[in-house]
Motif scaffolding. Structure first.
Motif, PDB file in Angstrom:
ATOM      1  N   THR A 170       0.832  -1.200   0.000  1.00 16.53           N
ATOM      2  CA  THR A 170       0.000   0.000   0.000  1.00 16.53           C
ATOM      3  C   THR A 170       0.872   1.258   0.000  1.00 16.53           C
ATOM      4  OG1 THR A 170      -1.921   1.059   1.076  1.00 16.53           O
ATOM      5  CG2 THR A 170      -0.222   0.146   2.529  1.00 16.53           C
ATOM      6  N   ILE A 171       0.231   2.407   0.017  1.00 22.44           N
ATOM      7  CA  ILE A 171       0.929   3.695  -0.011  1.00 22.44           C
ATOM      8  C   ILE A 171       1.520   4.001   1.367  1.00 22.44           C
ATOM      9  CG2 ILE A 171      -0.541   4.561  -1.875  1.00 22.44           C
ATOM     10  CD1 ILE A 171      -2.051   6.139   0.397  1.00 22.44           C
ATOM     11  N   PRO A 172       2.523   4.872   1.449  1.00 26.18           N
ATOM     12  CA  PRO A 172       3.196   5.105   2.744  1.00 26.18           C
ATOM     13  C   PRO A 172       2.287   5.645   3.844  1.00 26.18           C
ATOM     14  CG  PRO A 172       3.996   6.634   1.044  1.00 26.18           C
ATOM     15  CD  PRO A 172       3.216   5.573   0.345  1.00 26.18           C
ATOM     16  N   VAL A 178      -2.372  -0.170   8.059  1.00 26.83           N
ATOM     17  CA  VAL A 178      -2.399  -1.409   7.271  1.00 26.83           C
ATOM     18  C   VAL A 178      -1.251  -2.344   7.634  1.00 26.83           C
ATOM     19  CG1 VAL A 178      -2.317  -2.364   4.925  1.00 26.83           C
ATOM     20  CG2 VAL A 178      -3.563  -0.242   5.358  1.00 26.83           C
ATOM     21  N   ARG A 179      -0.039  -1.798   7.730  1.00 25.42           N
ATOM     22  CA  ARG A 179       1.155  -2.599   8.027  1.00 25.42           C
ATOM     23  C   ARG A 179       1.947  -1.932   9.165  1.00 25.42           C
ATOM     24  NH1 ARG A 179       5.020  -3.960   3.353  1.00 25.42           N
ATOM     25  NH2 ARG A 179       5.283  -5.868   4.537  1.00 25.42           N
ATOM     26  N   PRO A 180       1.384  -1.866  10.367  1.00 27.49           N
ATOM     27  CA  PRO A 180       2.021  -1.095  11.457  1.00 27.49           C
ATOM     28  C   PRO A 180       3.398  -1.593  11.871  1.00 27.49           C
ATOM     29  CG  PRO A 180       0.217  -2.444  12.299  1.00 27.49           C
ATOM     30  CD  PRO A 180       0.128  -2.501  10.807  1.00 27.49           C
ATOM     31  N   GLU A 181       3.714  -2.848  11.579  1.00 29.65           N
ATOM     32  CA  GLU A 181       5.020  -3.396  11.985  1.00 29.65           C
ATOM     33  C   GLU A 181       6.023  -3.424  10.825  1.00 29.65           C
ATOM     34  OE1 GLU A 181       3.851  -6.895  14.973  1.00 29.65           O
ATOM     35  OE2 GLU A 181       2.406  -6.576  13.370  1.00 29.65           O
ATOM     36  N   ALA A 182       5.643  -2.799   9.721  1.00 25.44           N
ATOM     37  CA  ALA A 182       6.533  -2.741   8.555  1.00 25.44           C
ATOM     38  C   ALA A 182       6.913  -1.288   8.282  1.00 25.44           C
ATOM     39  CB  ALA A 182       5.844  -3.350   7.340  1.00 25.44           C
ATOM     40  N   ASN A 183       7.827  -1.101   7.328  1.00 20.72           N
ATOM     41  CA  ASN A 183       8.330   0.226   7.013  1.00 20.72           C
ATOM     42  C   ASN A 183       8.412   0.375   5.497  1.00 20.72           C
ATOM     43  OD1 ASN A 183      10.818   2.025   6.301  1.00 20.72           O
ATOM     44  ND2 ASN A 183      10.272   2.640   8.377  1.00 20.72           N
ATOM     45  N   TYR A 184       7.749   1.387   4.977  1.00 19.39           N
ATOM     46  CA  TYR A 184       7.660   1.598   3.524  1.00 19.39           C
ATOM     47  C   TYR A 184       9.042   1.724   2.888  1.00 19.39           C
ATOM     48  CZ  TYR A 184       6.157   3.915  -0.853  1.00 19.39           C
ATOM     49  OH  TYR A 184       5.937   4.268  -2.165  1.00 19.39           O
ATOM     50  N   GLN A 185       9.888   2.579   3.442  1.00 21.73           N
ATOM     51  CA  GLN A 185      11.210   2.804   2.857  1.00 21.73           C
ATOM     52  C   GLN A 185      12.071   1.546   2.958  1.00 21.73           C
ATOM     53  OE1 GLN A 185      12.163   5.635   1.108  1.00 21.73           O
ATOM     54  NE2 GLN A 185      13.825   4.270   0.497  1.00 21.73           N
ATOM     55  N   GLN A 220       2.379   7.701  -7.226  1.00 23.51           N
ATOM     56  CA  GLN A 220       3.661   7.958  -6.576  1.00 23.51           C
ATOM     57  C   GLN A 220       4.287   6.653  -6.088  1.00 23.51           C
ATOM     58  OE1 GLN A 220       5.494  10.968  -6.292  1.00 23.51           O
ATOM     59  NE2 GLN A 220       6.982   9.359  -5.804  1.00 23.51           N
ATOM     60  N   THR A 221       3.474   5.756  -5.536  1.00 23.22           N
ATOM     61  CA  THR A 221       3.999   4.476  -5.068  1.00 23.22           C
ATOM     62  C   THR A 221       4.506   3.635  -6.236  1.00 23.22           C
ATOM     63  OG1 THR A 221       2.683   4.429  -3.044  1.00 23.22           O
ATOM     64  CG2 THR A 221       3.380   2.301  -3.912  1.00 23.22           C
ATOM     65  N   MET A 222       3.767   3.647  -7.351  1.00 22.12           N
ATOM     66  CA  MET A 222       4.248   2.928  -8.541  1.00 22.12           C
ATOM     67  C   MET A 222       5.582   3.504  -9.017  1.00 22.12           C
ATOM     68  SD  MET A 222       0.900   1.921 -10.848  1.00 22.12           S
ATOM     69  CE  MET A 222       0.082   3.513 -10.897  1.00 22.12           C
ATOM     70  N   ALA A 223       5.698   4.830  -9.003  1.00 18.53           N
ATOM     71  CA  ALA A 223       6.956   5.478  -9.405  1.00 18.53           C
ATOM     72  C   ALA A 223       8.085   5.126  -8.435  1.00 18.53           C
ATOM     73  CB  ALA A 223       6.764   6.993  -9.475  1.00 18.53           C
ATOM     74  N   ASP A 224       7.769   5.095  -7.127  1.00 19.19           N
ATOM     75  CA  ASP A 224       8.774   4.714  -6.124  1.00 19.19           C
ATOM     76  C   ASP A 224       9.290   3.303  -6.388  1.00 19.19           C
ATOM     77  OD1 ASP A 224       8.499   7.143  -4.827  1.00 19.19           O
ATOM     78  OD2 ASP A 224       7.207   6.368  -3.229  1.00 19.19           O
ATOM     79  N   LEU A 225       8.374   2.388  -6.683  1.00 16.72           N
ATOM     80  CA  LEU A 225       8.772   1.006  -6.968  1.00 16.72           C
ATOM     81  C   LEU A 225       9.683   0.945  -8.196  1.00 16.72           C
ATOM     82  CD1 LEU A 225       5.380  -0.853  -6.371  1.00 16.72           C
ATOM     83  CD2 LEU A 225       7.457  -1.086  -4.995  1.00 16.72           C
ATOM     84  N   PHE A 226       9.279   1.613  -9.259  1.00 20.11           N
ATOM     85  CA  PHE A 226      10.066   1.594 -10.492  1.00 20.11           C
ATOM     86  C   PHE A 226      11.454   2.190 -10.259  1.00 20.11           C
ATOM     87  CE2 PHE A 226      11.405   3.317 -14.622  1.00 20.11           C
ATOM     88  CZ  PHE A 226      11.320   2.158 -15.395  1.00 20.11           C
ATOM     89  N   ASN A 227      11.505   3.276  -9.507  1.00 15.98           N
ATOM     90  CA  ASN A 227      12.788   3.945  -9.245  1.00 15.98           C
ATOM     91  C   ASN A 227      13.679   3.161  -8.280  1.00 15.98           C
ATOM     92  OD1 ASN A 227      12.156   6.103 -10.952  1.00 15.98           O
ATOM     93  ND2 ASN A 227      11.135   7.242  -9.312  1.00 15.98           N
ATOM     94  N   HIS A 228      13.132   2.157  -7.618  1.00 14.23           N
ATOM     95  CA  HIS A 228      13.929   1.302  -6.728  1.00 14.23           C
ATOM     96  C   HIS A 228      14.159  -0.076  -7.338  1.00 14.23           C
ATOM     97  CE1 HIS A 228      13.098   4.453  -3.795  1.00 14.23           C
ATOM     98  NE2 HIS A 228      14.057   3.944  -3.047  1.00 14.23           N
ATOM     99  N   GLY A 229      14.035  -0.173  -8.669  1.00 14.79           N
ATOM    100  CA  GLY A 229      14.445  -1.393  -9.346  1.00 14.79           C
ATOM    101  C   GLY A 229      13.383  -2.441  -9.552  1.00 14.79           C
TER     102      GLY A 229
END
Length: 290
Positions: A170-172, A178-185, A220-229
């Motif tokens: 999901t988005i940051p 949604v994912r309280p124990e995870a980290n987007y970055q 923005q999330t799709m762009a973040d994914l693409f820019n991170h490989g």
């Protein structure tokens, strides 16, 4: 005066799925039960389970059926997992052979209780499948974040899966709910680190929609994914597994999914699957070869 009761809102027509007739559903279910194996299809209450089982396939879920995290969207049971089953990789390989699979998808619960997050077990499973199946089988792994441990990631990458998948989900701004124990970055960094370790390995990720995100945030999330490989992207509709889980804020129509796929391709993705029933491992072989 007659007062009409308000009808309960139901899912839109495009989310009503007919159960497949015939096929190998019961055989697959029996084989998995006999082998004492878990599948994400069953544990996560996937809407595609009957279809996939009837097509003689499934997504294996290793490292037990209880997860050390409690994501608000996921139907997998949170709790204290059992010790790692060292025979499981061979049982997965044997089941894949019995199912005559050419493309095997393996995922797991999150195991924050293990020093390497279960990376060694993933590696053992990949190697067992590659050794047991004939004709150069393909293996896709859907891994947890390993708490950002790059050494754990190296263990999996060096076992040479054919696709490495880690879902951003999901988005940051929705991570706390949604994912309280995870980290987007941290998840983005994991995807980028795969190419740092092995630049030739295809990297895949997936996003659920319908949790309250905006189109701008999705882009923005799709762009973040693409820019991170990230090379391969899946986009699917979030469906509430039980009343205890997060509610669906919005149902996206098939036309909106087509628009999202178009946006993803404009960003640069060449391999995209977008649709109400799309899940990261659904028809994974077709997306790999597209």
């Amino acid at each position: 005066m007659i007062i009409q009761k308000k009808r309960k809102s139901s899912k839109p027509s495009w989310l009503k799925k007919s159960l497949p007739k015939g096929g190998d559903y019961q055989r697959v279910r029996g084989l998995l039960s006999k082998a004492r194996l878990h599948t994400v299809c069953q544990e996560a209450n996937c809407p595609n389970m009957f279809e996939c089982f009837s097509k003689n396939t499934s997504t294996f879920m290793i490292l037990g059926s209880e997860c050390t995290r409690n994501c608000r969207f996921c139907n997998v049971i949170p709790g204290s997992p059992l010790p790692v089953d060292s025979d499981e990789p061979m049982r997965v390989a044997k089941a894949a052979l019995d199912l005559n699979l050419k493309y095997v998808v393996v995922t797991s619960v999150t195991r924050d209780d293990l020093e390497d997050g279960g990376a060694s077990h993933f590696a053992d499973t990949i190697k067992a499948i590659k050794a047991a199946l004939p004709d150069d089988p393909k293996v896709e792994v859907l891994i947890p974040d390993f708490q950002g441990n790059i050494e754990a990631l190296k263990i999996v990458v060096c076992a040479k899966p054919d696709v490495l998948n880690h879902n951003i989900e999901t988005i940051p701004s929705l991570y706390p709910s949604v994912r309280p124990e995870a980290n987007y970055q941290q998840s983005l960094d994991l995807l980028q680190n795969v190419h740092t370790i092995d630049d030739s390995m295809p990297v895949k990720s997936g996003i659920m929609v319908g949790l309250g995100e905006t189109m701008e945030e999705l882009e923005q999330t799709m762009a973040d994914l693409f820019n991170h490989g990230c090379d391969i992207l899946t986009l699917g509709q979030y469906l509430q597994p039980t009343k205890a889980h997060l509610k669906v804020e919005k149902y996206y129509s098939p036309d909106v999914f087509k628009a999202l796929e178009k946006k993803a391709r404009c960003i640069g993705f060449e391999r995209v699957a977008a649709g109400p029933f799309v899940r990261s491992s659904y028809n994974a072989q077709d997306l790999f070869g597209s």
